[in-house]
Design an enzyme around this catalytic site. Structure first.
Site, PDB file in Angstrom:
ATOM      1  N   HIS A   1      65.489 103.121  76.643  1.00  0.00           N
ATOM      2  CA  HIS A   1      66.040 104.373  77.160  1.00  0.00           C
ATOM      3  C   HIS A   1      64.994 105.202  77.897  1.00  0.00           C
ATOM      4  O   HIS A   1      65.128 106.408  78.024  1.00  0.00           O
ATOM      5  CB  HIS A   1      66.674 105.208  76.041  1.00  0.00           C
ATOM      6  CG  HIS A   1      67.816 104.542  75.365  1.00  0.00           C
ATOM      7  ND1 HIS A   1      68.377 105.025  74.204  1.00  0.00           N
ATOM      8  CD2 HIS A   1      68.504 103.419  75.662  1.00  0.00           C
ATOM      9  CE1 HIS A   1      69.357 104.226  73.817  1.00  0.00           C
ATOM     10  NE2 HIS A   1      69.447 103.242  74.703  1.00  0.00           N
TER      11      HIS A   1
ATOM     12  N   HIS B   1      75.365 105.193  79.264  1.00  0.00           N
ATOM     13  CA  HIS B   1      75.716 104.706  77.929  1.00  0.00           C
ATOM     14  C   HIS B   1      76.994 105.388  77.432  1.00  0.00           C
ATOM     15  O   HIS B   1      77.062 105.832  76.287  1.00  0.00           O
ATOM     16  CB  HIS B   1      74.537 105.015  76.994  1.00  0.00           C
ATOM     17  CG  HIS B   1      74.527 104.261  75.703  1.00  0.00           C
ATOM     18  ND1 HIS B   1      75.495 104.394  74.748  1.00  0.00           N
ATOM     19  CD2 HIS B   1      73.648 103.370  75.208  1.00  0.00           C
ATOM     20  CE1 HIS B   1      75.215 103.631  73.715  1.00  0.00           C
ATOM     21  NE2 HIS B   1      74.078 102.989  73.963  1.00  0.00           N
TER      22      HIS B   1
ATOM     23  N   GLU C   1      76.980  98.533  79.537  1.00  0.00           N
ATOM     24  CA  GLU C   1      75.948  99.123  80.383  1.00  0.00           C
ATOM     25  C   GLU C   1      75.521  98.122  81.458  1.00  0.00           C
ATOM     26  O   GLU C   1      74.883  97.117  81.163  1.00  0.00           O
ATOM     27  CB  GLU C   1      74.737  99.503  79.533  1.00  0.00           C
ATOM     28  CG  GLU C   1      75.086 100.406  78.356  1.00  0.00           C
ATOM     29  CD  GLU C   1      73.996 100.388  77.297  1.00  0.00           C
ATOM     30  OE1 GLU C   1      72.870 100.843  77.597  1.00  0.00           O
ATOM     31  OE2 GLU C   1      74.252  99.920  76.175  1.00  0.00           O
TER      32      GLU C   1
END
Length: 252
Positions: free
Chosen positions: A6, A80, A212
């Site tokens: 992330h 996400h 994703e």
């Protein structure tokens, strides 16, 4: 840190982006912008990013990513959002199709193992035809149990902007269209039942999933994977659409 999931300790999801609404005919949307300074989270280059969300009257949510940099840097943007096409219960009885003949096996750190992508044939990772997510999510397959459950990258078939996946609930479905080469399917294995959403509504373990679109993970350390390096003078561009329909499984 041995991994930068992330985007690192504080990824781009942890910042408030500048936002400007727009309307183009019957389409409406928001342009989000952010500048990441040189060296942020150890990444080189001042990166200027723009993400455009567009909603159309045909129930399409289009996401367009653009970015430039002043130093060569790895860049692999996605988002996400969580889906549950029934709006309640778990995702386990919902059916998923992913147009991919191969996936990336992972180790205990959920990082891709050395070697080529593995065939989905004969594994719990075969979603080439619609199958209930819960059918094999708890199989003893060790690569699956590192999840524990689905949290892996599928190596998508085809090239160009095409349909790569579809999730069906009882009455509604969402198609995923993208120009990307990878899809991370995450089945909500780490969602805690104590978590809440906007308005205080409870979340639920395996009650939500993410699809994703992306390049493959750990690519900067894998010269055998397609590159994610963005260089000065280039523009990073990718697009994904979530197309919502009423083509769910109509159950008796």
């Amino acid at each position: 840190h041995h991994a930068a999931l992330h985007g690192g300790t504080r990824g781009w999801d942890a910042y408030v982006w500048a936002a400007a609404p727009f309307a183009h005919g019957d389409d409406v949307g928001i342009v989000f912008t952010r500048t990441s300074p040189d060296g942020e989270e150890g990444f080189p280059g001042t990166v200027t990013a723009r993400v455009t969300y567009t909603i159309t009257p045909a129930n399409v949510w289009r996401i367009e990513y653009e970015a430039t940099t002043d130093k060569a840097t790895p860049l692999n943007l996605t988002q996400h959002v969580y889906f549950n096409m029934n709006g309640e219960g778990t995702i386990l009885d919902q059916e998923l199709m992913i147009d991919a003949d191969a996936y990336l096996a992972v180790d205990a750190d959920l990082a891709p193992v050395p070697g080529a992508p593995r065939p989905v044939e004969g594994t719990p990772f075969d979603f080439r035809t619609f199958r209930a997510i819960g059918d094999r999510i708890d199989d003893p397959d060790p690569v699956l149990q590192y999840g524990p459950g689905y949290d892996h990258n599928w190596c998508l078939n085809g090239t160009g902007f095409r349909k790569v996946a579809e999730l069906r609930g009882k009455k509604r479905a969402v198609e995923v269209w993208t120009d990307q080469i990878g899809l991370q399917f995450y089945a909500g294995n780490f969602i805690d039942n104590a978590w809440t959403m906007k308005g205080g509504a409870p979340m639920r373990y395996r009650g939500w999933l993410a699809l994703e679109t992306q390049h493959w993970p750990n690519t900067p350390n894998r010269p055998d994977f397609p590159s994610v390096t963005l260089r000065p003078g280039e523009t990073y561009r990718t697009a994904t659409e979530y197309r919502f329909t009423t083509a769910g499984r109509i159950l008796d």
